[in-house]
Design an enzyme around this catalytic site. Structure first.
Site, PDB file in Angstrom:
ATOM      1  N   THR A  96       0.840  -1.182   0.101  1.00 42.98           N
ATOM      2  CA  THR A  96      -0.079   0.132  -0.068  1.00 42.98           C
ATOM      3  C   THR A  96       0.958   1.338  -0.031  1.00 42.98           C
ATOM      4  OG1 THR A  96      -0.283  -0.183   2.367  1.00 42.98           O
ATOM      5  CG2 THR A  96      -1.980  -1.068   1.127  1.00 42.98           C
TER       6      THR A  96
ATOM      7  N   LYS B 224       3.726  -6.676   4.022  1.00 41.77           N
ATOM      8  CA  LYS B 224       3.407  -5.068   3.893  1.00 41.77           C
ATOM      9  C   LYS B 224       3.193  -4.531   5.067  1.00 41.77           C
ATOM     10  CE  LYS B 224       0.248  -2.916   3.646  1.00 41.77           C
ATOM     11  NZ  LYS B 224      -0.435  -2.041   4.561  1.00 41.77           N
TER      12      LYS B 224
ATOM     13  N   THR C  59       0.392  -8.275  13.090  1.00 40.32           N
ATOM     14  CA  THR C  59       0.871  -6.979  12.520  1.00 40.32           C
ATOM     15  C   THR C  59       0.693  -7.048  10.995  1.00 40.32           C
ATOM     16  OG1 THR C  59       2.323  -4.941  12.485  1.00 40.32           O
ATOM     17  CG2 THR C  59       3.406  -7.176  12.484  1.00 40.32           C
TER      18      THR C  59
ATOM     19  N   GLU D 169       6.148   4.809   7.771  1.00 43.24           N
ATOM     20  CA  GLU D 169       5.880   5.871   6.961  1.00 43.24           C
ATOM     21  C   GLU D 169       6.557   7.132   7.265  1.00 43.24           C
ATOM     22  OE1 GLU D 169       1.357   4.706   5.702  1.00 43.24           O
ATOM     23  OE2 GLU D 169       1.591   5.759   7.725  1.00 43.24           O
TER      24      GLU D 169
ATOM     25  N   THR E   2      -6.765  11.551  -0.023  1.00 45.51           N
ATOM     26  CA  THR E   2      -7.058  12.673  -0.889  1.00 45.51           C
ATOM     27  C   THR E   2      -5.674  12.965  -1.849  1.00 45.51           C
ATOM     28  OG1 THR E   2      -5.844  14.166   0.763  1.00 45.51           O
ATOM     29  CG2 THR E   2      -8.387  13.745   0.680  1.00 45.51           C
TER      30      THR E   2
END
Length: 392
Positions: free
Chosen positions: A150, A174, A185, A264, A392
Site C-alpha cells: 500500500t 506489507k 501486525t 511511513e 486525498t
C-alpha cells in the site's frame, strides 16, 4: 538468512501464485492469490481490534481446521466497517476464487488492507477473478510482495533454509503505518515446503509471532486488518521442528526489521533492547514504552541528544513498581548516558550517533533475567504528510 541466489525470490515447492490488478488500485497490482494444490497445514495470528474486518473474522474461522488451500490478499481496500454488505462482498470474492481453482471456500484465507469504510469494487473484481487460472503457477516471490503493497516504499521478502535443506521458508509482508499489534501486525504471508503437523506449525508460529511481529511498532495504532499466516506444503519432506522454528524466526524477524525501517516517512530504524528485567513481559512492556514515545522518536529524528526522554518513557510504566531508577542503566549503542555523568563531549558524540540510520537504545533494569527487543522508527514530517493526505 540466506544470501541472495537464483532461488531466493521464488515460492517454495508446492505453491503457485497469481498477481493482477482488479481495479482496487488505479495502476498497480492489487490482488494476489497464493495456493497449494490441496489443503495443507496452516496457522495464523490476527488483530484483536474490535473493528476487525471480514477478512480477519472469516480467516480466523477458516483456520479452525488447522489447514488451508491458499490465501487471497487484496491491497488498498480494507473492506472494514461496511456492515453486512462488506461481509457479503468478502464471501463473494472467496467463492469466485474457490470456483476458479476448484477449492472449497472454507479452505481459503483472506487478507485485506487499505482504506476503512469503502466497499470493494466487487463487480470489476469478480470480472478480474474470471481470468484466474485453475492452478496458479507463478513462483515470483517479488511480484507477490509488490502486489500486496500500500504505502510501502519497497517490497518486503525474506528467505531461510531449514537445517541443511532442501526445505526452505519464505515470506512477504506489507506494512509501514498503523502498526502496533496485539496479535500479529500488518499483512504477512509465510510459506514453507517442510512437512509438519498442523498443531506443531501453529505452536511454532505463535511463538515466532510473539518474538517478531509482536515486537514492531511504527505509530502505536493497531490496524483493523492485521494478519499473519503460514502455510506448509510438505513438498520437501519432514524436518526437525527446532530447525523449522529457527527458519520461521529468521524470516519473520527479517520482515519485522524491514517493516520498521520502512515506517511511513521513516529515516531511522530504532532498535530497543531491554534486559535484566523481572521477566520477558516486563522487558517488552518497557521497550514498547520507549519505542512508542513520540518524544523519543522525534529526538532520534532530530539527532537531539536528549537521553532524558528515554528515562521519561521508562517512568511511564507506573505499575512496574519494582523498577528502581537508581539501578537502571541507559545506553545509546555502547554509550552509557545514565547514571554516568555525560559531559558536552559525550553529548556531542551522541548527536553524531543519532545521525546514523540505525539507533540502538539499550536499557538494563537490574532485576532478573527478563529480556526483549523491539523495533520501530523515527517520527518525521513525512509521516504527518503521508497520513494527512492518505485518502486525498
Amino acid at each position: 538468512m540466506d544470501p541472495p541466489g537464483d532461488d531466493s525470490l521464488k515460492l517454495p515447492q508446492g505453491f503457485g501464485a497469481y498477481v493482477a490488478n482488479l481495479g482496487v488500485k488505479d495502476d498497480t497490482d492489487d490482488f494476489v492469490v497464493i495456493a497449494a494444490d490441496r489443503p495443507v497445514p496452516a496457522a495464523g495470528a490476527f488483530t484483536r481490534s474490535r473493528f476487525a474486518g471480514p477478512s480477519v473474522t472469516i480467516s480466523r474461522d477458516h483456520l479452525s481446521s488447522g489447514r488451508a488451500r491458499g490465501v487471497i490478499v487484496v491491497s488498498k481496500n480494507a473492506n472494514v466497517a461496511n456492515g453486512p454488505a462488506g461481509l457479503d462482498d468478502a464471501h463473494r470474492l472467496l467463492a469466485a476464487v474457490a470456483e476458479r481453482i476448484d477449492a472449497d471456500p472454507a479452505d481459503l484465507l483472506l487478507a485485506s488492507t487499505g482504506v476503512i469504510g469503502r466497499r470493494y469494487p466487487i463487480e470489476p473484481m469478480l470480472s478480474g477473478v474470471a481470468q484466474l487460472p485453475a492452478q496458479p503457477t507463478d513462483t515470483d516471490l517479488l511480484a507477490a510482495a509488490r502486489g500486496i503493497m500500500t504505502t510501502d516504499t519497497v517490497p518486503k521478502t525474506a528467505r531461510a533454509t531449514i537445517g541443511g535443506g532442501p526445505a526452505v521458508a519464505v515470506g512477504i509482508a506489507k506494512g509501514v503505518g498503523m502498526i502496533e499489534p496485539n496479535m500479529a501486525t500488518m499483512i504477512a504471508v509465510v510459506l514453507t515446503d517442510a512437512e509438519v503437523e498442523p498443531g506443531d506449525l501453529a505452536h511454532l508460529f505463535r511463538e515466532v509471532v510473539d518474538r517478531t511481529f509482536n515486537c514492531v511498532s511504527v505509530d502505536t495504532d493497531t490496524s483493523t486488518s492485521d494478519t499473519a499466516v503460514v502455510l506448509a506444503s510438505g513438498a520437501a519432506g519432514p524436518v526437525a521442528l527446532d530447525a523449522l522454528g529457527s527458519a520461521l524466526d529468521a524470516v519473520c524477524r527479517d520482515l519485522t526489521i524491514q517493516i520498521a525501517r520502512d515506517g511511513e516517512g521513516a529515516e531511522t530504524l530504532i532498535e530497543v533492547h531491554v534486559d535484566t528485567a523481572r521477566d520477558d513481559a516486563q522487558a517488552k512492556r518497557v521497550a514498547k514504552a520507549i519505542v512508542n514515545s513520540p518524544l523519543v522518536k522525534t529526538a532520534v529524528h532530530g539527532a537531539d541528544p536528549n537521553w532524558g526522554r528515554v528515562a521519561m518513557a521508562i517512568g511511564k510504566c507506573e505499575d512496574d513498581t519494582d523498577i528502581d531508577p537508581d539501578r537502571v542503566v541507559i545506553r545509546f549503542g555502547d554509550r552509557e548516558m545514565y547514571p554516568r555523568s555525560v559531559d558536552a563531549a559525550g553529548l556531542g558524540a551522541l548527536t553524531e550517533y543519532l545521525r546514523g540510520d540505525h539507533v540502538v537504545i539499550h536499557v538494563s533494569l537490574a532485576l532478573a533475567g527478563g529480556k526483549a527487543t523491539v523495533w520501530g522508527c523515527d517520527l518525521t514530517d513525512g509521516y504527518v504528510r503521508i497520513n494527512a493526505d492518505y485518502t486525498t
